[in-house]
Design a protein around this motif. Structure first.
Motif, short mmCIF file in Angstrom:
data_model
loop_
_atom_site.label_atom_id
_atom_site.label_comp_id
_atom_site.label_asym_id
_atom_site.label_seq_id
_atom_site.Cartn_x
_atom_site.Cartn_y
_atom_site.Cartn_z
N SER A 1 0.78 -1.12 -0.09
CA SER A 1 0.25 0.04 0.03
C SER A 1 0.75 1.21 0.17
O SER A 1 1.82 1.48 0.65
N LEU A 2 0.46 2.29 -0.95
CA LEU A 2 1.06 3.51 -1.00
C LEU A 2 0.40 4.51 -0.04
O LEU A 2 0.85 5.57 0.04
N SER A 3 -0.60 3.97 0.71
CA SER A 3 -1.30 5.00 1.36
C SER A 3 -0.67 5.71 2.59
O SER A 3 -0.65 6.87 2.75
N PRO A 4 0.08 5.06 3.34
CA PRO A 4 1.04 5.57 4.26
C PRO A 4 1.94 6.76 3.72
O PRO A 4 2.03 7.89 4.13
N LEU A 5 2.69 6.45 2.90
CA LEU A 5 3.44 7.25 2.00
C LEU A 5 2.75 8.36 1.60
O LEU A 5 3.15 9.65 1.72
N MET A 6 1.80 8.32 0.97
CA MET A 6 0.82 9.64 0.25
C MET A 6 0.40 10.26 1.37
O MET A 6 0.33 11.52 1.43
N HIS A 7 -0.30 9.73 2.38
CA HIS A 7 -0.85 10.11 3.58
C HIS A 7 -0.02 11.24 4.44
O HIS A 7 -0.24 12.57 4.90
N ASN A 8 1.10 10.57 4.86
CA ASN A 8 2.08 11.17 5.71
C ASN A 8 2.91 12.30 4.98
O ASN A 8 3.22 13.34 5.32
N THR A 9 3.06 12.01 3.78
CA THR A 9 3.72 13.26 2.84
C THR A 9 2.58 14.42 3.06
O THR A 9 3.06 15.55 3.10
N ALA A 10 1.36 14.21 2.84
CA ALA A 10 0.40 15.27 2.58
C ALA A 10 0.41 15.79 4.11
O ALA A 10 0.26 17.12 4.08
N PHE A 11 0.22 14.96 4.86
CA PHE A 11 0.25 15.71 6.62
C PHE A 11 1.39 16.51 6.93
O PHE A 11 1.21 17.63 7.57
N ARG A 12 2.69 16.17 6.30
CA ARG A 12 3.89 16.85 6.68
C ARG A 12 3.71 18.08 5.80
O ARG A 12 3.83 19.09 6.36
N ARG A 13 3.46 18.06 4.64
CA ARG A 13 3.39 19.28 3.64
C ARG A 13 2.34 20.19 4.50
O ARG A 13 2.66 21.62 4.05
N GLU A 14 1.15 19.81 4.87
CA GLU A 14 0.43 20.79 5.03
C GLU A 14 0.28 21.00 6.83
O GLU A 14 -0.65 21.78 7.46
N SER A 15 1.34 20.74 7.39
CA SER A 15 1.52 20.55 8.82
C SER A 15 0.25 20.21 9.61
O SER A 15 -0.03 20.72 10.52
N VAL A 16 -0.12 19.05 9.13
CA VAL A 16 -1.46 18.46 10.04
C VAL A 16 -0.50 17.37 11.02
O VAL A 16 0.30 16.60 10.66
N ASN A 17 -0.95 17.58 12.24
CA ASN A 17 -0.57 16.54 13.34
C ASN A 17 -1.29 15.14 13.33
O ASN A 17 -2.11 15.04 14.11
N ALA A 18 -0.96 14.31 12.33
CA ALA A 18 -1.37 13.21 12.22
C ALA A 18 -0.43 12.24 11.53
O ALA A 18 0.50 12.50 11.00
N VAL A 19 -0.76 10.80 11.68
CA VAL A 19 0.10 9.89 11.09
C VAL A 19 -0.79 8.68 10.45
O VAL A 19 -1.80 8.27 10.93
N MET A 20 -0.51 8.35 9.44
CA MET A 20 -1.17 6.92 8.93
C MET A 20 -0.23 5.86 8.83
O MET A 20 0.92 5.64 8.47
N LEU A 21 -0.78 4.83 9.60
CA LEU A 21 0.03 3.55 9.74
C LEU A 21 -0.54 2.47 8.92
O LEU A 21 -1.91 2.21 8.65
N PRO A 22 0.15 1.52 8.45
CA PRO A 22 -0.47 0.27 7.60
C PRO A 22 -0.62 -0.76 8.84
O PRO A 22 -0.04 -0.90 9.76
N LEU A 23 -1.93 -1.40 8.77
CA LEU A 23 -2.56 -2.35 9.56
C LEU A 23 -2.58 -3.54 8.96
O LEU A 23 -3.55 -3.58 8.11
N LYS A 24 -1.99 -4.81 9.24
CA LYS A 24 -2.07 -5.91 8.67
C LYS A 24 -3.19 -6.53 9.58
O LYS A 24 -3.02 -6.90 10.69
#
Length: 158
Positions: free
Chosen positions: A97-120
């Motif tokens: 999944s590319l979701s953690p990379l895409m979302h965490n990059t967006a969170f960083r860029r927009e200064s959002v205090n959030a993290v997306m984690l892969p969940l098996k």
């Protein structure tokens, strides 16, 4: 304390131990395995005294261990605090999944205090326990990357 996570909810016990003991002593706890990533990323946020990581990708010494670069660049470990909102992308397998990379990059860029984690995820109950008890701010569900993988995907997603 080191354990092996066989399910996502196994991380909750590790994180609770860290939270309960970190005020009175220096505690470190991690759950090994791909399912243990939650404890590896969220342990310091829970109060762990320090963290274990490999010096570089490909130099891991334990199942589920991630590199220092991954913890800092992808998951922004040094910026996580009690106010950090936690999101997840659930799947099995999940490594593609590319979701953690895409979302965490967006969170960083927009200064959002959030993290997306892969969940098996292996079962719906396991995921719902983590959603409720962690708690997660939201969860996306991804499909396996190939038809061959679909045989191992939990039946509740079909």
């Amino acid at each position: 304390m080191v354990s092996t996570a066989r399910a996502l909810a196994d991380n909750l016990a590790v994180l609770k131990l860290i939270e309960d003991r970190s005020l009175s002593s220096h505690v470190v706890g991690i759950a090994m395995g791909e399912e243990g990533l939650l404890s590896r990323v969220l342990g310091p946020r829970a109060g762990a005294a320090f963290h274990f990581a490999s010096s570089d990708n490909g130099e891991e010494t334990a199942p589920g261990q991630v590199s220092v670069r991954t913890l800092l660049d992808l998951y922004r470990l040094d910026q996580l605090d009690q106010a950090t909102r936690i999101f997840g992308v659930a799947g099995n397998p999940i490594g593609h999944s590319l979701s953690p990379l895409m979302h965490n990059t967006a969170f960083r860029r927009e200064s959002v205090n959030a993290v997306m984690l892969p969940l098996k995820v292996k079962t719906l109950n396991d995921l719902l326990t983590v959603v409720r008890d962690l708690p997660l701010g939201g969860v996306a569900v991804t499909m396996p990357s190939s038809r061959k993988c679909c045989r191992t995907w939990p039946t509740w997603t079909r």
